[in-house]
Design an enzyme around this catalytic site. Structure first.
Site, PDB file in Angstrom:
ATOM      1  N   ASP A  63      35.245  46.786  34.739  1.00 17.60           N
ATOM      2  CA  ASP A  63      36.625  47.261  34.714  1.00 17.60           C
ATOM      3  C   ASP A  63      37.471  46.010  34.792  1.00 17.60           C
ATOM      4  OD1 ASP A  63      39.170  48.185  35.036  1.00 17.60           O
ATOM      5  OD2 ASP A  63      38.822  49.201  36.941  1.00 17.60           O
ATOM      6  N   GLU A  72      35.908  48.461  30.394  1.00 13.46           N
ATOM      7  CA  GLU A  72      37.118  49.248  30.668  1.00 13.46           C
ATOM      8  C   GLU A  72      38.332  48.343  30.772  1.00 13.46           C
ATOM      9  OE1 GLU A  72      38.840  51.613  34.615  1.00 13.46           O
ATOM     10  OE2 GLU A  72      36.673  51.471  34.298  1.00 13.46           O
ATOM     11  N   ASP A 102      41.579  52.956  30.655  1.00 12.54           N
ATOM     12  CA  ASP A 102      41.996  53.590  31.910  1.00 12.54           C
ATOM     13  C   ASP A 102      43.513  53.469  32.026  1.00 12.54           C
ATOM     14  OD1 ASP A 102      42.313  54.591  34.468  1.00 12.54           O
ATOM     15  OD2 ASP A 102      41.465  52.852  35.465  1.00 12.54           O
ATOM     16  N   LYS A 137      40.955  60.397  35.039  1.00 13.97           N
ATOM     17  CA  LYS A 137      41.518  60.431  36.393  1.00 13.97           C
ATOM     18  C   LYS A 137      42.659  61.440  36.384  1.00 13.97           C
ATOM     19  CE  LYS A 137      40.488  55.570  37.540  1.00 13.97           C
ATOM     20  NZ  LYS A 137      41.099  54.234  37.789  1.00 13.97           N
ATOM     21  N   SER A 154      40.786  54.217  44.205  1.00 14.62           N
ATOM     22  CA  SER A 154      40.426  53.333  45.321  1.00 14.62           C
ATOM     23  C   SER A 154      40.785  53.958  46.661  1.00 14.62           C
ATOM     24  CB  SER A 154      41.107  51.971  45.168  1.00 14.62           C
ATOM     25  OG  SER A 154      42.508  52.102  45.301  1.00 14.62           O
TER      26      SER A 154
END
Length: 424
Positions: free
Chosen positions: A242, A285, A311, A336, A366
Site C-alpha cells: 500500500d 495499492e 484506495d 472501504k 487503521s
C-alpha cells in the site's frame, strides 16, 4: 415477523486508537438489535465522505463526535422509526437526502455510515441469519485469503519510508487455519530478522507492524523474503504494497518521494515495476497520487506482473471506479464502505466491479474495531482476498478469528483459490 424500526439511538465510543467515534443501535419491533460504528483511517483520501467531529479542543483534542451523535438521535431517528428495516436501499437514501451534500458533510459520513451498518445488521437478525449469509443469499462456500501488514512506512526519527504498508499474503495455504498460522509465524520471524539487521529490536509502528528499518523498499522486501524462507514458506507467500503515495506527493513539483529523492511518476512506476518483476507481488495499492489520472493508465499498461488497485484513488466511489475502468487505470479497488458512507453505495460500487471483472478487496481502517462489518462483507461477497492489518492488536486478531470461525461453522467451506488472480 415485525421488522419495523422501533428505535434508533447513538452514542460516542472510542476506536482502537482511542479516537471518538459514533456507535448506533437500531432495534426492531420484534426486538432485533443491529449495532454499527464507523472506524476511520490514517491515510484518508480527499474524496472520502466527511467525518464530522466537534472540533472542541477541550475534549479529545477536538475529535469528539457529539454533533454526529445528536444528528442520529434528533434528525435521522425520527425519519427512520416505523420503516421496514429490511429495505436497506430506501433507508440509506432517506439519510442521503436528509444530508443533501455529495460528501455527507451536513450530518456526517460517520453518522450516516454507522446507522447504515446498524440497519444492515438488524435486517440480518430479523431474517435469523448471520450477516455474511444474509449478504451471500445463502450458505458461504469460501473465506478469503487474509493478508498481513508487517512493515509500516512513514516518517521516523532517522528515516522516511515513503511506502505506507509492506504486506504478506499466504496465497499458497491449504486452509484458512494454515493461512493464519503462516502469516503469524512469518510476522514473528520477521522481528528476529529485522533485529539482526538493525542490531536492536524494531519499534512497533502506529499501524502495529514493525517500523520500517530502511528507507529503501527493496531492503524491506529482502528482509521479508528472509523471514519467509526461514519459516519454509518460500513460493507460498506473496507480497503487496500500500504505497499511499498521496501522503508523500508534492503537488508543486509534481514529484514523489523515493529513497530520499524526489522523483517523477514515470520514475516511480519504473522502479516499482522492477520490484514486481523480482518479487512475487499480488497487488500494488495507491501507487500514485489520488488525482494522477494521467499516470495511472501508464502504470497499468506497464506493470504486467501484479494487480494495480486503488484506495484513496477510488474511495469506494462508483463514479470514480467507472472513470478508472473507462481509462483502463486499474485492476480493482479497495472496498472501504465508510469512504462512501452507506452500505448501499458501497455495494453498488462492488457490483460494478464484479460485473466488469475488477477485483474488490475489503479492508478495515487503521482506527479499527472489534466486529467490523467489513468482515461480513468480505465473507458474504465471497471475495478472493482481503486486508487484515498486522497480526498484533485485538481488533485485527478479531478479523482473523472471524474467518476461522465462519469457515468452521459452515460445512464444506474452504479457503478461496486466488491463483487465477496472480500475475507473477
Amino acid at each position: 415477523m415485525n421488522s419495523k424500526i422501533k428505535s434508533v439511538h447513538a452514542r460516542q465510543i472510542v476506536d482502537c486508537k482511542c479516537r471518538p467515534m459514533v456507535e448506533v443501535d437500531v432495534v426492531t419491533e420484534d426486538g432485533c438489535l443491529g449495532r454499527g460504528c464507523a472506524p476511520t483511517g490514517s491515510s484518508v483520501g480527499m474524496f472520502e465522505s466527511c467525518v464530522l467531529r466537534d472540533n472542541n479542543p477541550d475534549e479529545y483534542h477536538g475529535l469528539s463526535v457529539h454533533k454526529a451523535v445528536d444528528n442520529v438521535n434528533n434528525i435521522i431517528a425520527p425519519a427512520l422509526i416505523g420503516k421496514d428495516v429490511t429495505r436497506q436501499k430506501e433507508l440509506d437514501q432517506i439519510m442521503i437526502d436528509l444530508d443533501g451534500t455529495p460528501d455527507k458533510r451536513n450530518l456526517g459520513g460517520n453518522t450516516i455510515y454507522s446507522t447504515s451498518i446498524a440497519l444492515f445488521r438488524a435486517a440480518a437478525k430479523a431474517s435469523h441469519q448471520t450477516l455474511y449469509n444474509y449478504i451471500a443469499g445463502g450458505s458461504i462456500q469460501t473465506v478469503p485469503v487474509p493478508s498481513f501488514n508487517v512493515i509500516n512506512g512513514g516518517h521516523y526519527e532517522n528515516l522516511t519510508q515513503p511506502f505506507n504498508e509492506f504486506i504478506i499474503m499466504p496465497y499458497g495455504a491449504s486452509s484458512i487455519y494454515e493461512a493464519v498460522e503462516m502469516g503469524i509465524n512469518t510476522f514473528q520471524e520477521l522481528e528476529k530478522v529485522i533485529t539482526s539487521y538493525l542490531g536492536y529490536k524494531p519499534v512497533v509502528a502506529p499501524s502495529y507492524g514493525y517500523a520500517s528499518p530502511s528507507e529503501d523498499p527493496e531492503v524491506n522486501l529482502n528482509l521479508m523474503s528472509e523471514a519467509i524462507e526461514n519459516c519454509g514458506y518460500t513460493g507460498r507467500i506473496g507480497f503487496a504494497f500500500d504505497c499511499a503515495s498521496s501522503e508523500m506527493y508534492d503537488r508543486q513539483t509534481n514529484t514523489y518521494l523515493l529513497k530520499g529523492d524526489r522523483v517523477s511518476a514515470d520514475t516511480l512506476i519504473s522502479y516499482v515495476k522492477k520490484l514486481t518483476e523480482k518479487f512475487p507481488f499480488v497487488f500494488i495499492e495507491d501507487l500514485l497520487d489520488e488525482e494522477d489520472w494521467e499516470s495511472y493508465p501508464k502504470a497499468h499498461k506497464e506493470m504486467t506482473c501484479t494487480n494495480l488497485l486503488g484506495d484513496d484513488f477510488i474511495v469506494t466511489n462508483l463514479e470514480r471506479l467507472k472513470r478508472a475502468y473507462e481509462c483502463n487505470a486499474l485492476d480493482g479497488f479497495i472496498l472501504k464502505p465508510n469512504q462512501v458512507g452507506t452500505i448501499t453505495e458501497a455495494l453498488n460500487t462492488y457490483e460494478f466491479a464484479k460485473a466488469h471483472n475488477l477485483i474488490a478487496t475489503p479492508s478495515g481502517r487503521s482506527g479499527g474495531v472489534i466486529g467490523d462489518v467489513v468482515m461480513d462483507l468480505a465473507v458474504g461477497l465471497q471475495v478472493g482476498f482481503i486486508k487484515n492489518g498486522a497480526p498484533r492488536s485485538g481488533e485485527r486478531i478479531d478479523k482473523l478469528n472471524f474467518l476461522m470461525r465462519a469457515c468452521d461453522l459452515t460445512p464444506g467451506c474452504a479457503l478461496a483459490d486466488i491463483s487465477p488472480l496472480l500475475k507473477f
